[in-house]
Design a protein around this motif. Structure first.
Motif, PDB file in Angstrom:
ATOM      1  N   ASN A 112       0.811  -1.224   0.000  1.00 37.90           N
ATOM      2  CA  ASN A 112       0.000   0.000   0.000  1.00 37.90           C
ATOM      3  C   ASN A 112       0.840   1.267   0.000  1.00 37.90           C
ATOM      4  O   ASN A 112       0.364   2.334  -0.394  1.00 37.90           O
ATOM      5  CB  ASN A 112      -0.933   0.008   1.215  1.00 37.90           C
ATOM      6  N   ALA A 113       2.066   1.161   0.457  1.00 37.44           N
ATOM      7  CA  ALA A 113       2.979   2.308   0.410  1.00 37.44           C
ATOM      8  C   ALA A 113       4.125   2.043  -0.551  1.00 37.44           C
ATOM      9  O   ALA A 113       5.166   2.690  -0.469  1.00 37.44           O
ATOM     10  CB  ALA A 113       3.518   2.609   1.799  1.00 37.44           C
ATOM     11  N   SER A 117       1.627   1.934  -5.692  1.00 35.54           N
ATOM     12  CA  SER A 117       0.658   2.802  -5.028  1.00 35.54           C
ATOM     13  C   SER A 117       1.065   4.271  -5.150  1.00 35.54           C
ATOM     14  O   SER A 117       0.214   5.151  -5.331  1.00 35.54           O
ATOM     15  CB  SER A 117       0.519   2.411  -3.552  1.00 35.54           C
ATOM     16  N   ARG A 118       2.343   4.543  -5.091  1.00 36.41           N
ATOM     17  CA  ARG A 118       2.813   5.922  -5.213  1.00 36.41           C
ATOM     18  C   ARG A 118       2.660   6.426  -6.649  1.00 36.41           C
ATOM     19  O   ARG A 118       2.359   7.608  -6.874  1.00 36.41           O
ATOM     20  CB  ARG A 118       4.263   6.018  -4.748  1.00 36.41           C
ATOM     21  N   HIS A 121      -0.968   7.230  -7.073  1.00 39.67           N
ATOM     22  CA  HIS A 121      -1.289   8.487  -6.395  1.00 39.67           C
ATOM     23  C   HIS A 121      -0.773   9.685  -7.196  1.00 39.67           C
ATOM     24  O   HIS A 121      -1.466  10.716  -7.340  1.00 39.67           O
ATOM     25  CB  HIS A 121      -0.687   8.484  -4.997  1.00 39.67           C
ATOM     26  N   ALA A 122       0.441   9.554  -7.764  1.00 36.41           N
ATOM     27  CA  ALA A 122       1.003  10.647  -8.558  1.00 36.41           C
ATOM     28  C   ALA A 122       0.193  10.903  -9.824  1.00 36.41           C
ATOM     29  O   ALA A 122       0.100  12.045 -10.292  1.00 36.41           O
ATOM     30  CB  ALA A 122       2.449  10.326  -8.917  1.00 36.41           C
ATOM     31  N   THR A 126      -5.571   7.638  -7.133  1.00 32.44           N
ATOM     32  CA  THR A 126      -5.979   7.458  -5.743  1.00 32.44           C
ATOM     33  C   THR A 126      -5.740   8.761  -4.995  1.00 32.44           C
ATOM     34  O   THR A 126      -4.831   9.536  -5.340  1.00 32.44           O
ATOM     35  CB  THR A 126      -5.187   6.323  -5.067  1.00 32.44           C
ATOM     36  N   VAL A 128      -4.931   8.974  -1.707  1.00 34.30           N
ATOM     37  CA  VAL A 128      -3.736   8.749  -0.886  1.00 34.30           C
ATOM     38  C   VAL A 128      -3.146   7.408  -1.291  1.00 34.30           C
ATOM     39  O   VAL A 128      -3.863   6.532  -1.793  1.00 34.30           O
ATOM     40  CB  VAL A 128      -4.073   8.747   0.630  1.00 34.30           C
ATOM     41  N   PRO A 129      -1.846   7.205  -1.081  1.00 34.30           N
ATOM     42  CA  PRO A 129      -1.237   5.934  -1.480  1.00 34.30           C
ATOM     43  C   PRO A 129      -1.890   4.719  -0.830  1.00 34.30           C
ATOM     44  O   PRO A 129      -1.951   3.640  -1.430  1.00 34.30           O
ATOM     45  CB  PRO A 129       0.220   6.095  -1.025  1.00 34.30           C
ATOM     46  N   ASP A 131      -4.889   4.055  -0.491  1.00 34.95           N
ATOM     47  CA  ASP A 131      -6.101   3.625  -1.194  1.00 34.95           C
ATOM     48  C   ASP A 131      -5.827   2.602  -2.282  1.00 34.95           C
ATOM     49  O   ASP A 131      -6.769   2.044  -2.865  1.00 34.95           O
ATOM     50  CB  ASP A 131      -6.799   4.841  -1.829  1.00 34.95           C
ATOM     51  N   PHE A 132      -4.560   2.341  -2.574  1.00 36.97           N
ATOM     52  CA  PHE A 132      -4.211   1.363  -3.608  1.00 36.97           C
ATOM     53  C   PHE A 132      -4.692  -0.022  -3.176  1.00 36.97           C
ATOM     54  O   PHE A 132      -4.616  -0.377  -1.994  1.00 36.97           O
ATOM     55  CB  PHE A 132      -2.696   1.351  -3.812  1.00 36.97           C
TER      56      PHE A 132
END
Length: 281
Positions: A112-113, A117-118, A121-122, A126, A128-129, A131-132
């Motif tokens: 998730n981090a 995920s990032r 988010h970028a 999503t 926030v990361p 939410d992946f």
């Protein structure tokens, strides 16, 4: 020399299996009070034992099936390009990565981090990361399967490519085309059947190997259901020494399952070899 090889390789395995069996039957060990089947009854009547075995079989079957399908697709689509240029070298890179490192990489990529995920988010996919979608520590074992795919598929691509050359598939396909077979018929009736038939023993052995996977499920697998190797390790690590004989019973059961699987795989290989010999004669 064969006897010496068997003694050096098979001997320690059989000694370990015999030790586990005797410990689980109460013949030896700190808690030994005579022969008993109570530890085996406890292991065999525990639902978690059969859940772990079934879950391990599910992970192994899905991983091998999907990896074989992906590898076959790559070999059929790319042909000789598989062994040329940069791809011919990159395929060997995953083979040099230990299972522990692969599990840690999966955590850094699929978590998730993690990297994916990032990136999501970028790109604004999503908020926030976190939410992946959770691909790790899930009961379906997606993280374990994805990691196994990354480790197995390159090996199977190399294996199928060399298998196709050893089986003279190009010549067989040309012969089938001369007799009027279309490209689809060549693929479905020549290439895939020949490949899978010859690869069946190797795929079976790889499935048995994945049945005993430990590092990846331990690092990124769910707490429940566990794979059988992780369950055995947990039983050994419990502070209650009374669980040790039951852990040895599970280890013995696991060893019997693995040996039975190897026996079936080798018998299938020998039967396939005899059929080929009869076909050539």
């Amino acid at each position: 020399m064969i006897a010496l090889f068997l003694l050096a390789i098979v001997g320690p395995v059989l000694i370990g299996l015999a030790f586990s069996a005797l410990y689980s039957l109460g013949a030896i060990g700190l808690l030994s009070s005579g022969w008993t089947l109570k530890y085996w009854r406890a292991a065999l009547t525990d639902t978690e034992t059969w859940v772990a075995l079934g879950y391990s079989a599910y992970i192994a079957l899905v991983s091998v099936t999907v990896s074989a399908a992906l590898a076959l697709t790559v070999v059929v689509m790319l042909g000789e390009r598989v062994r040329r240029g940069g791809l011919g070298y990159l395929l060997y890179v995953p083979l040099a990565i230990p299972a522990t490192v692969a599990g840690l990489l999966s955590f850094e990529i699929f978590g998730n981090a993690g990297l994916l995920s990032r990136i999501a988010h970028a790109l604004g996919l999503t908020s926030v990361p976190a939410d992946f979608p959770n691909l790790l520590f899930d009961r379906a074992g997606f993280g374990i399967i994805l990691t196994h795919l990354a480790m197995i598929t390159p090996f199977l691509v190399i294996f199928f490519d060399r298998l196709g050359r050893s089986e003279y598939l190009d010549a067989l396909n040309q012969l089938a085309a001369t007799l009027g077979a279309s490209r689809t018929q060549n693929l479905c009736r020549v290439t895939v059947p020949v490949m899978l038939r010859r690869a069946a023993p190797t795929l079976s052995l790889y499935g048995i190997f994945l049945l005993s996977a430990f590092e990846v499920p331990l690092l990124i697998g769910a707490q429940y259901p566990p794979m059988i190797s992780v369950l055995i390790q947990r039983r050994f690590d419990l502070f209650d020494i009374a669980t040790k004989p039951e852990a040895y019973a599970l280890a013995t059961l696991y060893g019997i399952v693995i040996l039975a699987g190897l026996l079936i795989a080798f018998r299938r290989r020998d039967a396939s070899g005899r059929q080929d010999a009869e076909a050539y004669t």
